[in-house]
Enzyme design. Structure first.
Site, mmCIF file in Angstrom:
data_model
loop_
_atom_site.group_PDB
_atom_site.id
_atom_site.type_symbol
_atom_site.label_atom_id
_atom_site.label_comp_id
_atom_site.label_asym_id
_atom_site.label_seq_id
_atom_site.Cartn_x
_atom_site.Cartn_y
_atom_site.Cartn_z
ATOM 1 N N ASP A 1 -1.814 4.294 -7.207
ATOM 2 C CA ASP A 1 -0.769 4.454 -8.226
ATOM 3 C C ASP A 1 0.418 5.148 -7.590
ATOM 4 O O ASP A 1 0.263 5.938 -6.652
ATOM 5 C CB ASP A 1 -1.303 5.273 -9.416
ATOM 6 C CG ASP A 1 -0.532 5.002 -10.695
ATOM 7 O OD1 ASP A 1 0.685 5.291 -10.732
ATOM 8 O OD2 ASP A 1 -1.133 4.480 -11.651
ATOM 9 N N GLU B 1 -9.040 0.329 -26.243
ATOM 10 C CA GLU B 1 -9.194 1.754 -25.963
ATOM 11 C C GLU B 1 -10.284 2.327 -26.866
ATOM 12 O O GLU B 1 -10.441 1.913 -28.012
ATOM 13 C CB GLU B 1 -7.866 2.481 -26.168
ATOM 14 C CG GLU B 1 -6.869 2.120 -25.084
ATOM 15 C CD GLU B 1 -5.518 2.759 -25.282
ATOM 16 O OE1 GLU B 1 -5.425 3.836 -25.897
ATOM 17 O OE2 GLU B 1 -4.519 2.164 -24.821
ATOM 18 N N CYS C 1 -0.143 -1.960 -27.539
ATOM 19 C CA CYS C 1 -0.027 -3.385 -27.193
ATOM 20 C C CYS C 1 0.248 -4.349 -28.344
ATOM 21 O O CYS C 1 0.976 -5.316 -28.144
ATOM 22 C CB CYS C 1 -1.270 -3.823 -26.444
ATOM 23 S SG CYS C 1 -1.347 -3.075 -24.807
ATOM 24 N N PHE D 1 -3.899 6.906 -32.478
ATOM 25 C CA PHE D 1 -3.723 5.619 -33.176
ATOM 26 C C PHE D 1 -5.045 5.024 -33.645
ATOM 27 O O PHE D 1 -5.066 4.147 -34.498
ATOM 28 C CB PHE D 1 -2.923 4.620 -32.328
ATOM 29 C CG PHE D 1 -3.701 3.869 -31.285
ATOM 30 C CD1 PHE D 1 -3.879 4.381 -30.007
ATOM 31 C CD2 PHE D 1 -4.223 2.616 -31.554
ATOM 32 C CE1 PHE D 1 -4.571 3.678 -29.036
ATOM 33 C CE2 PHE D 1 -4.918 1.888 -30.592
ATOM 34 C CZ PHE D 1 -5.097 2.434 -29.332
HETATM 35 N N1 LIG Z 1 -4.003 -0.041 -22.656
HETATM 36 C C1 LIG Z 1 -4.810 -1.017 -22.985
HETATM 37 O O1 LIG Z 1 -5.762 -0.815 -23.742
HETATM 38 C C2 LIG Z 1 -4.592 -2.389 -22.455
HETATM 39 C C3 LIG Z 1 -3.476 -2.714 -21.711
HETATM 40 N N2 LIG Z 1 -3.297 -3.990 -21.237
HETATM 41 C C4 LIG Z 1 -2.156 -4.321 -20.404
HETATM 42 O O2 LIG Z 1 -2.438 -3.854 -19.069
HETATM 43 C C5 LIG Z 1 -1.257 -3.392 -18.439
HETATM 44 C C6 LIG Z 1 -1.442 -1.957 -18.025
HETATM 45 O O3 LIG Z 1 -1.708 -1.217 -19.184
HETATM 46 P P1 LIG Z 1 -2.161 0.293 -19.092
HETATM 47 O O4 LIG Z 1 -3.191 0.462 -18.052
HETATM 48 O O5 LIG Z 1 -2.406 0.747 -20.473
HETATM 49 O O6 LIG Z 1 -0.813 0.917 -18.557
HETATM 50 P P2 LIG Z 1 -0.542 2.373 -18.106
HETATM 51 O O7 LIG Z 1 0.868 2.563 -18.396
HETATM 52 O O8 LIG Z 1 -1.565 3.297 -18.664
HETATM 53 O O9 LIG Z 1 -0.807 2.328 -16.510
HETATM 54 C C7 LIG Z 1 -0.028 1.578 -15.607
HETATM 55 C C8 LIG Z 1 -0.002 2.325 -14.276
HETATM 56 O O10 LIG Z 1 0.630 1.505 -13.293
HETATM 57 C C9 LIG Z 1 1.294 2.365 -12.387
HETATM 58 N N3 LIG Z 1 2.234 1.597 -11.598
HETATM 59 C C10 LIG Z 1 3.421 1.051 -11.980
HETATM 60 N N4 LIG Z 1 3.952 0.377 -10.961
HETATM 61 C C11 LIG Z 1 3.107 0.494 -9.901
HETATM 62 C C12 LIG Z 1 3.104 0.006 -8.557
HETATM 63 N N5 LIG Z 1 4.099 -0.749 -8.093
HETATM 64 N N6 LIG Z 1 2.087 0.338 -7.748
HETATM 65 C C13 LIG Z 1 1.077 1.099 -8.197
HETATM 66 N N7 LIG Z 1 1.020 1.586 -9.456
HETATM 67 C C14 LIG Z 1 2.022 1.275 -10.301
HETATM 68 C C15 LIG Z 1 1.917 3.384 -13.292
HETATM 69 O O11 LIG Z 1 2.273 4.544 -12.583
HETATM 70 C C16 LIG Z 1 0.802 3.615 -14.321
HETATM 71 O O12 LIG Z 1 -0.018 4.706 -13.972
HETATM 72 C C17 LIG Z 1 -0.138 -3.631 -19.448
HETATM 73 O O13 LIG Z 1 0.426 -4.871 -19.153
HETATM 74 C C18 LIG Z 1 -0.854 -3.667 -20.777
HETATM 75 O O14 LIG Z 1 -0.155 -4.457 -21.714
HETATM 76 C C19 LIG Z 1 -4.224 -4.954 -21.456
HETATM 77 C C20 LIG Z 1 -5.354 -4.688 -22.173
HETATM 78 C C21 LIG Z 1 -5.636 -3.384 -22.733
HETATM 79 O O1 LIG Z 2 -4.073 -5.533 -25.130
HETATM 80 C C1 LIG Z 2 -4.480 -4.463 -25.522
HETATM 81 O O2 LIG Z 2 -3.939 -3.388 -25.284
HETATM 82 C C2 LIG Z 2 -5.703 -4.364 -26.375
HETATM 83 O O3 LIG Z 2 -5.228 -4.221 -27.743
HETATM 84 C C3 LIG Z 2 -6.240 -4.039 -28.694
HETATM 85 O O4 LIG Z 2 -6.974 -2.867 -28.419
HETATM 86 P P1 LIG Z 2 -6.463 -1.413 -28.888
HETATM 87 O O5 LIG Z 2 -5.047 -1.461 -29.291
HETATM 88 O O6 LIG Z 2 -6.863 -0.489 -27.810
HETATM 89 O O7 LIG Z 2 -7.368 -1.040 -30.148
HETATM 90 P P2 LIG Z 2 -7.842 -1.845 -31.472
HETATM 91 O O8 LIG Z 2 -9.216 -1.457 -31.747
HETATM 92 O O9 LIG Z 2 -7.529 -3.276 -31.397
HETATM 93 O O10 LIG Z 2 -6.954 -1.164 -32.614
HETATM 94 C C4 LIG Z 2 -5.558 -1.357 -32.673
HETATM 95 C C5 LIG Z 2 -5.032 -0.761 -33.962
HETATM 96 O O11 LIG Z 2 -5.468 -1.518 -35.079
HETATM 97 C C6 LIG Z 2 -6.100 -0.681 -36.034
HETATM 98 N N1 LIG Z 2 -7.176 -1.442 -36.673
HETATM 99 C C7 LIG Z 2 -8.133 -2.033 -35.911
HETATM 100 C C8 LIG Z 2 -9.114 -2.779 -36.511
HETATM 101 C C9 LIG Z 2 -9.131 -2.927 -37.901
HETATM 102 O O12 LIG Z 2 -10.000 -3.589 -38.496
HETATM 103 N N2 LIG Z 2 -8.171 -2.323 -38.628
HETATM 104 C C10 LIG Z 2 -7.182 -1.579 -38.053
HETATM 105 O O13 LIG Z 2 -6.309 -1.051 -38.751
HETATM 106 C C11 LIG Z 2 -6.619 0.500 -35.229
HETATM 107 O O14 LIG Z 2 -6.803 1.616 -36.049
HETATM 108 C C12 LIG Z 2 -5.500 0.669 -34.236
HETATM 109 O O15 LIG Z 2 -4.448 1.412 -34.782
HETATM 110 C C13 LIG Z 2 -7.217 -5.213 -28.643
HETATM 111 O O16 LIG Z 2 -8.283 -4.959 -29.545
HETATM 112 C C14 LIG Z 2 -7.750 -5.408 -27.237
HETATM 113 O O17 LIG Z 2 -8.570 -6.554 -27.187
HETATM 114 C C15 LIG Z 2 -6.584 -5.574 -26.284
HETATM 115 O O18 LIG Z 2 -7.050 -5.724 -24.957
#
Ligand SMILES: NC(=O)C1=CN([C@@H]2O[C@H](COP(=O)(O)OP(=O)(O)OC[C@H]3O[C@@H](n4cnc5c(N)ncnc54)[C@H](O)[C@@H]3O)[C@@H](O)[C@H]2O)C=CC1
Ligand SMILES: O=C(O)[C@H]1O[C@H](OP(=O)(O)OP(=O)(O)OC[C@H]2O[C@@H](n3ccc(=O)[nH]c3=O)[C@H](O)[C@@H]2O)[C@H](O)[C@@H](O)[C@@H]1O
EC number: 1.1.1.22
Length: 734
Positions: free
Chosen positions: A75, A226, A337, A399
């Site tokens: 990172d 999450e 997201c 959230f």
């Molecule tokens: N947070 C979630 O639950 C989910 C997120 N995603 C997607 O995955 C991607 C990442 O999400 P998060 O992990 O939540 O993001 P995050 O913001 O928590 O982490 C991203 C990390 O990448 C690092 N970074 C940026 N540019 C870099 C580089 N050039 N080299 C090395 N490190 C670098 C940043 O410093 C940061 O620590 C996003 O596109 C998001 O939409 C997909 C599914 C679930």
């Molecule tokens: O791309 C992403 O970041 C992720 O986004 C969501 O995951 P997340 O946002 O971590 O959590 P969810 O459990 O989906 O909840 C999202 C929001 O919806 C709300 N929620 C969820 C479920 C439900 O039945 N009702 C409701 O209000 C939750 O309280 C929360 O605020 C998707 O569930 C993941 O599959 C996806 O990878």
């Protein structure tokens, strides 16, 4: 170019030639499970992950833990890496510490765990294969395959501001890879990106590659949520791999599939066209969010008619065509997201002049905003249309439960609204730090000095509720619920949010509880459902079960055993790469009628060292707080000031690499938040609502935004309980 010569003996599929028919086997008839094509592929020995956030960190940890692959996570934020290398991780995910300590340290005697008597058992070691580093360039050079898990926030400036994805971090990562790599690599786009981004990455890579270096670009979106990231990664519903329809693309897809198939059944690993894969991720999030907005819209009708939204969602969810997930009404969805990805689709649609399509998807966000405002209005209306000088306790700021993440949390809107009404707002959340709450409220447009006159962040639920006129449940933390824990499962409403993922680490059936017993408004709704995997349908049992990975070579097994305190019926087996015989009843995938792959179609793997049992579950509750990652945006705004500081060169010309510091890095008194997230060894106590009742002003209101309260029990204590999706019993001022 990747060739059969690069195959690692004993760690690969049998190579064979690629021909047109094998190409069409993968792509010709739409998505296919892997193994359908008979192509050579390079076995992956070293993975580098760019980005150590919510996706990069857990994904890498689970990959390392479940395989023999060396995984290095890098990172540009050194604080985050420092935290990943410590006993206190930078993000809160149940079960993550256990996996990280085992894969990173190769031991169960991590300093933070020495008090755990089981850590002294003999033989609890393994060769560490998970590394965290800021040396981006070296990690790129060493890798066979690179996961790109960098952030893709909504654009804050310029064309597409507030809607389009900001791909600056993705592009910077691609340029850096091209600049540094001296050998062929597979680049895996895991970040959520707009359709056709892989094409742009490919262009950037090939334009900047060193002579003779070839890159294959795959789309492999991440679907973890999450709060359940570890179990989602251990037992995903599906893994999507999008590749080019070329022999090289298919080889690369096979290599990546070979990584996942070490712990995920091959029938869940699906290959497809790269653009389909990219769009699938946005589409999945949009569809999930759409369900929530739909049930929230119905909750408004319920409140006006006397129908109960839990019962409606339960009834609808029992229809197998609808299914029970994501149907819990609430105060509106939050998280980093859903909104971002829907805006992404809106922007894409408008770019394609599909304005009606854009309007359709925008409606989901509009409904979400409406729900937050509607809940606010209902609260004000109940409290005699006047909040001035009244104390409102807000329980929960994250959230959703089981995360410390506050991005886009509906609590931000409600607290801001209450403060604007001149209420005295007292907030309590078990995992969110005070500094982060102030940061969010400021981001939402609040003036800190003014806010501090009206808003207080409390250390306990009792502090928050003392002297309050009303209590508002904003996050469904278990500790706020007064429902019977045995009947309440994970305390989800009977609408069965996230039904039934059995934690492979703890053996706890998390989410998907159909069993909440509701007794409200004189109605006895008996929504009894499965309490253990025993009661689940067999397919689901298999999907949600504890994991057992077979090592075909050594026979050694990773067995995620339940905690000794759990009911053994809650643990069953989910086999790793499946090698069924076509002569037995296992030849078909349960419930699908689809044939399983033949043994020859499934990659086999040698595990050169024993893979150990993970920790017992005593440490799964972890008190931490999520530092916001660089570059995250909210409502089109950047979070903090930019800071130079990439340890890595991103192009041949000197450049300053901008990223955004975690707000809590600057604001916490006790040092950067990245050092604050260690194992929690005490169980959180449930709130004693009788005790709360004694300290509140009369009449005592409770507004249940998450339907986690047994209203009848609270009413017996003298509370007036109002819940989302249920008709108001007390409001005369609506
Ligand atoms: N947070 C979630 O639950 C989910 C997120 N995603 C997607 O995955 C991607 C990442 O999400 P998060 O992990 O939540 O993001 P995050 O913001 O928590 O982490 C991203 C990390 O990448 C690092 N970074 C940026 N540019 C870099 C580089 N050039 N080299 C090395 N490190 C670098 C940043 O410093 C940061 O620590 C996003 O596109 C998001 O939409 C997909 C599914 C679930
Ligand atoms: O791309 C992403 O970041 C992720 O986004 C969501 O995951 P997340 O946002 O971590 O959590 P969810 O459990 O989906 O909840 C999202 C929001 O919806 C709300 N929620 C969820 C479920 C439900 O039945 N009702 C409701 O209000 C939750 O309280 C929360 O605020 C998707 O569930 C993941 O599959 C996806 O990878």
């Amino acid at each position: 170019m990747i060739s059969a010569e690069n195959l690692v003996p004993g760690n690969e599929c049998a190579p064979s030639s690629i021909n047109e028919s094998s190409v069409s086997q993968i792509h010709g008839e739409g998505a296919k499970t892997v193994g359908a094509a008979d192509t050579a592929h390079k076995a992956v020995r070293k993975i580098t992950c760019l980005g150590s956030g919510f996706v990069g960190g857990p994904t890498s940890a689970v990959t390392a833990f479940m395989s023999n692959i060396d995984v290095t996570v890098v990172d540009i934020n050194s604080e985050r890496i420092k935290a990943w290398n410590s006993d206190r991780l930078p993000i809160y995910e149940p079960g993550l510490h256990e996996i990280v300590y085992a894969a990173r340290d190769g031991t169960y005697t991590n300093s933070a765990l020495k008090r755990n008597e089981l850590s002294n058992l003999p033989g609890r070691t393994r060769k560490p294969n998970l590394h965290f580093s800021t040396n981006v360039d070296k990690a790129i050079q060493d890798a066979d395959l690179i996961f790109v898990c960098v952030n893709t926030p909504t654009k804050a400036n310029g064309v597409g501001k507030g809607a389009a994805a900001d791909l600056a971090f993705v592009e910077a990562a691609a340029r850096n890879i091209a600049h540094v790599a001296t050998e062929d690599k597979i680049i895996v786009e895991k970040s959520t990106v707009p359709c056709r981004t892989a094409h742009s990455i490919r262009e950037i890579l090939s334009a900047n590659a060193k002579p003779g270096v070839h890159f294959d670009v795959l789309s492999n979106p991440e679907f973890l949520a999450e709060g359940t990231a570890v179990q989602d990664l251990l037992s995903p519903d599906r893994v999507i791999i999008g590749s080019e329809m070329t022999p090289e693309g298919i080889q690369a897809a096979r290599s990546l599939a070979g990584v996942y198939s070490q712990w995920i059944p091959t029938e869940r690993i699906i290959t497809m066209n790269v653009w389909s894969s990219e769009l699938s991720k946005l589409a999945a999030n949009a569809l999930l969010a759409q369900r929530i907005s739909s049930i929230n819209a119905l909750s408004a009708i319920c409140e006006a008619t006397g129908a109960e939204v839990d019962e409606v969602s339960h009834a609808c969810g029992l229809d197998s065509r609808i299914g029970p997930h994501m149907l819990a009404a609430g105060p509106g969805f939050g998280g980093s997201c859903f909104q971002k990805d829907i805006f992404n689709i809106v922007y894409l649609s408008e770019s394609l002049h599909l304005y009606e399509v854009a309007d359709y998807w925008r409606g989901i966000i509009n409904m979400n905003e409406y729900q937050k405002q509607r809940f606010t209005k209902r609260i004000i209306s109940c409290m005699f249309n006047n909040l001035t000088g009244k104390k409102v306790a807000v329980l929960g700021f994250a959230f959703k439960k089981n995360t410390s993440d506050t991005r886009e949390s509906p609590a931000i809107t409600l607290v801001s609204n209450f403060a604007a009404e001149r209420a005295q707002v007292a907030i309590y959340d078990p995992k969110v730090k005070e500094a982060q709450i102030w940061q969010e409220l400021q981001e939402a447009g609040g003036n800190l000095l003014q806010l501090k006159k009206n808003v207080l962040v409390c250390k306990s639920g009792y502090d928050a509720c003392r002297g309050a006129d009303g209590v508002v449940i904003m996050t469904g933390w278990d500790e706020f619920s007064n429902k019977d824990p045995i009947n309440a499962g994970n305390l989800a409403p009977p609408s069965m949010t996230s039904i039934g993922r059995l934690s492979p680490i703890t053996g706890v059936l998390q989410g998907r509880a159909m069993n909440a017993s509701v007794d409200n408004c004189g109605l006895q709704a008996k929504a009894q459902g499965p309490k253990t995997t025993k009661d689940l349908p067999s397919v689901q049992k298999k999907r949600d079960a504890t994991l057992v990975i077979r090592n075909p070579t050594t026979g050694e097994v990773v067995n995620f055993k339940k905690s000794s305190t759990r009911d053994s019926s809650m643990v069953s087996e989910l086999e790793g790469p499946q090698i069924p015989s076509h002569n037995d009843e296992n030849a078909f995938i349960e419930g699908t009628g689809r044939p399983r792959l033949r043994a020859s179609e499934v990659p086999t793997y040698n595990h050169p060292r024993p893979i150990m049992e993970p920790f017992p579950s005593a440490l799964t509750e972890i008190d931490n707080n999520l530092p916001r990652s660089p570059g995250r945006t909210k409502h089109g705004k950047q979070y903090s000031t930019t800071t130079p500081g990439s340890p890595s060169k991103l192009s041949s010309s000197p450049r300053r690499y901008s990223f955004h510091t975690f707000p809590s890095d600057k604001t916490t008194k006790d040092g950067p938040s990245t050092s604050n997230f260690g194992p929690e060894e005490t169980k959180t106590e449930r709130l004693d609502w009788a005790r709360i009742a004694k300290g509140m002003r009369k009449p005592m209101w409770v507004f249940d935004g998450r339907n986690i309260l047994d209203a009848a029990k609270l009413e017996a204590l003298g509370f007036r309980v109002e819940a989302i999706g249920r008709a108001s019993k007390y409001s005369g001022f609506g």
